[in-house]
Design a protein around this motif. Structure first.
Motif, mmCIF file in Angstrom:
data_model
loop_
_atom_site.group_PDB
_atom_site.id
_atom_site.type_symbol
_atom_site.label_atom_id
_atom_site.label_comp_id
_atom_site.label_asym_id
_atom_site.label_seq_id
_atom_site.Cartn_x
_atom_site.Cartn_y
_atom_site.Cartn_z
ATOM 1 N N MET A 188 2.643 -33.834 -17.969
ATOM 2 C CA MET A 188 2.334 -34.221 -19.298
ATOM 3 C C MET A 188 1.051 -33.504 -19.704
ATOM 4 S SD MET A 188 1.603 -38.020 -20.762
ATOM 5 C CE MET A 188 -0.150 -38.119 -20.574
ATOM 6 N N VAL A 189 1.013 -33.055 -20.951
ATOM 7 C CA VAL A 189 -0.197 -32.428 -21.481
ATOM 8 C C VAL A 189 -0.675 -33.262 -22.659
ATOM 9 C CG1 VAL A 189 -1.236 -30.340 -22.413
ATOM 10 C CG2 VAL A 189 0.604 -30.151 -20.741
ATOM 11 N N ASP A 190 -1.893 -33.754 -22.562
ATOM 12 C CA ASP A 190 -2.462 -34.661 -23.552
ATOM 13 C C ASP A 190 -3.015 -33.889 -24.744
ATOM 14 O OD1 ASP A 190 -3.359 -37.582 -23.884
ATOM 15 O OD2 ASP A 190 -5.197 -36.446 -24.285
ATOM 16 N N MET A 191 -2.796 -34.400 -25.937
ATOM 17 C CA MET A 191 -3.276 -33.771 -27.166
ATOM 18 C C MET A 191 -4.771 -34.022 -27.338
ATOM 19 S SD MET A 191 -0.774 -32.203 -28.222
ATOM 20 C CE MET A 191 -0.646 -31.824 -29.930
ATOM 21 N N PRO A 192 -5.493 -33.070 -27.943
ATOM 22 C CA PRO A 192 -6.943 -33.191 -28.046
ATOM 23 C C PRO A 192 -7.436 -34.027 -29.219
ATOM 24 C CG PRO A 192 -6.258 -31.103 -28.953
ATOM 25 C CD PRO A 192 -5.021 -31.762 -28.394
ATOM 26 N N LEU A 193 -6.571 -34.390 -30.166
ATOM 27 C CA LEU A 193 -7.071 -35.002 -31.384
ATOM 28 C C LEU A 193 -6.822 -36.491 -31.492
ATOM 29 C CD1 LEU A 193 -4.690 -34.297 -34.335
ATOM 30 C CD2 LEU A 193 -4.238 -33.367 -32.093
ATOM 31 N N ASN A 194 -5.996 -37.061 -30.673
ATOM 32 C CA ASN A 194 -5.684 -38.481 -30.794
ATOM 33 C C ASN A 194 -6.513 -39.326 -29.841
ATOM 34 O OD1 ASN A 194 -3.190 -36.836 -31.580
ATOM 35 N ND2 ASN A 194 -2.893 -38.800 -32.573
ATOM 36 N N CYS A 195 -7.821 -39.088 -29.845
ATOM 37 C CA CYS A 195 -8.741 -39.831 -28.993
ATOM 38 C C CYS A 195 -10.136 -39.719 -29.588
ATOM 39 C CB CYS A 195 -8.718 -39.292 -27.568
ATOM 40 S SG CYS A 195 -9.125 -37.542 -27.459
ATOM 41 N N VAL A 196 -11.017 -40.584 -29.158
ATOM 42 C CA VAL A 196 -12.406 -40.510 -29.592
ATOM 43 C C VAL A 196 -13.261 -40.452 -28.342
ATOM 44 C CG1 VAL A 196 -14.259 -41.711 -30.819
ATOM 45 C CG2 VAL A 196 -11.921 -41.791 -31.700
ATOM 46 N N PRO A 197 -14.034 -39.415 -28.121
ATOM 47 C CA PRO A 197 -14.156 -38.269 -29.012
ATOM 48 C C PRO A 197 -12.986 -37.306 -28.837
ATOM 49 C CG PRO A 197 -15.543 -37.916 -27.095
ATOM 50 C CD PRO A 197 -14.923 -39.295 -26.950
ATOM 51 N N GLU A 198 -12.746 -36.508 -29.861
ATOM 52 C CA GLU A 198 -11.720 -35.475 -29.763
ATOM 53 C C GLU A 198 -12.104 -34.513 -28.643
ATOM 54 O OE1 GLU A 198 -13.278 -36.314 -32.603
ATOM 55 O OE2 GLU A 198 -11.690 -37.119 -33.854
ATOM 56 N N THR A 199 -11.131 -33.929 -27.978
ATOM 57 C CA THR A 199 -11.385 -33.060 -26.828
ATOM 58 C C THR A 199 -11.725 -31.649 -27.311
ATOM 59 O OG1 THR A 199 -9.763 -34.393 -25.646
ATOM 60 C CG2 THR A 199 -10.533 -32.417 -24.543
ATOM 61 N N ASP A 249 1.292 -36.496 -13.127
ATOM 62 C CA ASP A 249 0.300 -35.426 -13.248
ATOM 63 C C ASP A 249 0.129 -35.109 -14.716
ATOM 64 O OD1 ASP A 249 0.019 -35.222 -10.498
ATOM 65 O OD2 ASP A 249 1.534 -33.652 -10.338
ATOM 66 N N TRP A 250 -1.104 -34.860 -15.138
ATOM 67 C CA TRP A 250 -1.333 -34.550 -16.530
ATOM 68 C C TRP A 250 -2.454 -33.523 -16.660
ATOM 69 C CZ3 TRP A 250 -5.824 -35.313 -19.382
ATOM 70 C CH2 TRP A 250 -6.807 -36.064 -18.778
ATOM 71 N N SER A 251 -2.474 -32.912 -17.796
ATOM 72 C CA SER A 251 -3.511 -31.965 -18.145
ATOM 73 C C SER A 251 -3.899 -32.245 -19.592
ATOM 74 C CB SER A 251 -2.987 -30.532 -17.989
ATOM 75 O OG SER A 251 -4.021 -29.604 -18.240
ATOM 76 N N ALA A 252 -4.888 -31.551 -20.077
ATOM 77 C CA ALA A 252 -5.342 -31.765 -21.453
ATOM 78 C C ALA A 252 -5.370 -30.443 -22.204
ATOM 79 C CB ALA A 252 -6.734 -32.384 -21.462
ATOM 80 N N TRP A 253 -5.013 -30.504 -23.471
ATOM 81 C CA TRP A 253 -5.242 -29.394 -24.385
ATOM 82 C C TRP A 253 -6.686 -29.487 -24.838
ATOM 83 C CZ3 TRP A 253 -1.878 -25.614 -24.959
ATOM 84 C CH2 TRP A 253 -0.521 -25.849 -24.853
ATOM 85 N N GLY A 254 -7.309 -28.353 -25.088
ATOM 86 C CA GLY A 254 -8.609 -28.324 -25.734
ATOM 87 C C GLY A 254 -8.405 -28.156 -27.227
ATOM 88 N N GLY A 255 -9.361 -28.600 -28.002
ATOM 89 C CA GLY A 255 -9.268 -28.496 -29.445
ATOM 90 C C GLY A 255 -10.164 -27.406 -29.997
ATOM 91 N N VAL A 256 -9.647 -26.680 -30.979
ATOM 92 C CA VAL A 256 -10.415 -25.666 -31.686
ATOM 93 C C VAL A 256 -10.718 -26.210 -33.075
ATOM 94 C CG1 VAL A 256 -10.453 -23.304 -32.565
ATOM 95 C CG2 VAL A 256 -9.253 -23.818 -30.428
ATOM 96 N N VAL A 257 -12.000 -26.396 -33.351
ATOM 97 C CA VAL A 257 -12.455 -26.880 -34.657
ATOM 98 C C VAL A 257 -13.623 -26.005 -35.099
ATOM 99 C CG1 VAL A 257 -11.696 -29.270 -34.297
ATOM 100 C CG2 VAL A 257 -13.993 -28.592 -33.600
ATOM 101 N N PRO A 258 -13.951 -26.016 -36.397
ATOM 102 C CA PRO A 258 -15.094 -25.221 -36.851
ATOM 103 C C PRO A 258 -16.363 -25.596 -36.084
ATOM 104 C CG PRO A 258 -13.851 -26.015 -38.737
ATOM 105 C CD PRO A 258 -13.280 -26.694 -37.522
ATOM 106 N N GLY A 259 -17.051 -24.587 -35.581
ATOM 107 C CA GLY A 259 -18.318 -24.819 -34.911
ATOM 108 C C GLY A 259 -18.261 -25.037 -33.415
ATOM 109 N N ASN A 260 -17.074 -24.956 -32.797
ATOM 110 C CA ASN A 260 -17.058 -25.178 -31.344
ATOM 111 C C ASN A 260 -16.618 -23.942 -30.553
ATOM 112 O OD1 ASN A 260 -14.158 -25.292 -31.614
ATOM 113 N ND2 ASN A 260 -14.048 -26.759 -29.939
ATOM 114 N N ALA A 261 -16.773 -22.762 -31.132
ATOM 115 C CA ALA A 261 -16.361 -21.535 -30.439
ATOM 116 C C ALA A 261 -17.040 -21.387 -29.082
ATOM 117 C CB ALA A 261 -16.642 -20.310 -31.310
#
Length: 73
Positions: free
Chosen positions: A1-12, A32-44
């Motif tokens: 399973m790969v967890d989404m980065p936006l449906n949690c606080v804080p976002e990943t 077993d699970w992994s996480a996606w990272g999130g791309v948002v303005p300012g986190n390059a």
């Protein structure tokens, strides 16, 4: 399973948030699970450290995501 980065606080969107998500799931996951990272303005500057920390990939939106903390890029 790969967890989404936006449906949690804080976002990943940082390594700290990724580590918090991993700590919260410790002993709670039955698969077993992994996480996606999130791309948002300012986190390059966080993308390479998240990749080095083992995210499975990255998610971003080109339109409004519906979540104010996960803005479009």
């Amino acid at each position: 399973m790969v967890d989404m980065p936006l449906n949690c606080v804080p976002e990943t969107t940082t390594v700290d948030a990724l580590q918090a998500k991993r700590a919260a799931s410790n002993g709670q996951a039955w698969v077993d699970w992994s996480a996606w990272g999130g791309v948002v303005p300012g986190n390059a500057e966080n993308l390479k450290p998240m990749a080095e920390s083992g995210v499975a990939g990255f998610k971003c939106f080109l339109i409004h995501s519906g979540i104010d903390g996960f803005r479009r890029v």
